[in-house]
Design a protein around this motif. Structure first.
Motif, mmCIF file in Angstrom:
data_model
loop_
_atom_site.group_PDB
_atom_site.id
_atom_site.type_symbol
_atom_site.label_atom_id
_atom_site.label_comp_id
_atom_site.label_asym_id
_atom_site.label_seq_id
_atom_site.Cartn_x
_atom_site.Cartn_y
_atom_site.Cartn_z
ATOM 1 N N PRO A 1 3.548 2.299 -13.709
ATOM 2 C CA PRO A 1 2.422 1.360 -13.599
ATOM 3 C C PRO A 1 1.761 1.448 -12.223
ATOM 4 O O PRO A 1 2.436 1.445 -11.198
ATOM 5 N N ILE A 2 0.451 1.558 -12.212
ATOM 6 C CA ILE A 2 -0.307 1.552 -10.956
ATOM 7 C C ILE A 2 -1.277 0.377 -11.042
ATOM 8 O O ILE A 2 -2.155 0.343 -11.905
ATOM 9 N N GLU A 3 -1.104 -0.588 -10.126
ATOM 10 C CA GLU A 3 -1.981 -1.758 -10.134
ATOM 11 C C GLU A 3 -3.345 -1.389 -9.563
ATOM 12 O O GLU A 3 -3.439 -0.649 -8.590
ATOM 13 N N LYS A 4 -4.383 -1.937 -10.171
ATOM 14 C CA LYS A 4 -5.740 -1.712 -9.679
ATOM 15 C C LYS A 4 -6.023 -2.686 -8.557
ATOM 16 O O LYS A 4 -5.432 -3.748 -8.452
ATOM 17 N N ALA B 1 0.838 -1.206 0.000
ATOM 18 C CA ALA B 1 0.000 0.000 0.000
ATOM 19 C C ALA B 1 0.874 1.258 0.000
ATOM 20 O O ALA B 1 0.564 2.238 -0.691
ATOM 21 N N GLY B 2 1.964 1.227 0.748
ATOM 22 C CA GLY B 2 2.882 2.367 0.778
ATOM 23 C C GLY B 2 3.557 2.597 -0.566
ATOM 24 O O GLY B 2 3.700 3.741 -1.018
ATOM 25 N N ILE B 3 3.957 1.520 -1.211
ATOM 26 C CA ILE B 3 4.589 1.622 -2.535
ATOM 27 C C ILE B 3 3.584 2.186 -3.541
ATOM 28 O O ILE B 3 3.911 3.088 -4.316
ATOM 29 N N LYS B 4 2.369 1.672 -3.518
ATOM 30 C CA LYS B 4 1.343 2.144 -4.446
ATOM 31 C C LYS B 4 1.068 3.635 -4.235
ATOM 32 O O LYS B 4 0.963 4.400 -5.200
#
Length: 66
Positions: free
Chosen positions: A61-64, A28-31
Motif C-alpha cells: 500500500p502506498i498512501e497518496k 516520508a522515509g517509509i513511503k
C-alpha cells in the motif's frame, strides 16, 4: 572550524525537538522505501498475529498525499 559542528548540532536539536517534523520525516522515509520496493518488484514483510507475513509488491500500500 569549530563553529560548524556546533551549528549542525543546533539544527539537529531543533528538528528533533519538533515531534511533528520528526514524524513527517519518518513517514516520508517509509513511503520512499515502500515505493522503491514496489517499483523494483521486491516484497516487504510485516508482523501480523505474532508472525512474519510477506506482502508481494503488487499489494504494497502506498498512501497518496493529503
Amino acid at each position: 572550524m569549530t563553529n560548524k559542528p556546533k551549528l549542525n548540532d543546533d539544527n539537529i536539536s531543533k528538528i528533533l525537538n519538533d515531534s511533528k517534523k520528526v514524524t513527517k520525516i519518518i513517514q516520508a522515509g517509509i513511503k520512499a522505501a515502500l515505493m522503491k520496493h514496489k517499483q523494483a518488484g521486491n516484497p516487504i514483510c510485516e508482523w501480523r498475529d505474532n508472525k512474519i507475513v510477506w506482502i508481494p509488491p503488487e499489494q504494497i500500500p502506498i498512501e497518496k498525499e493529503k
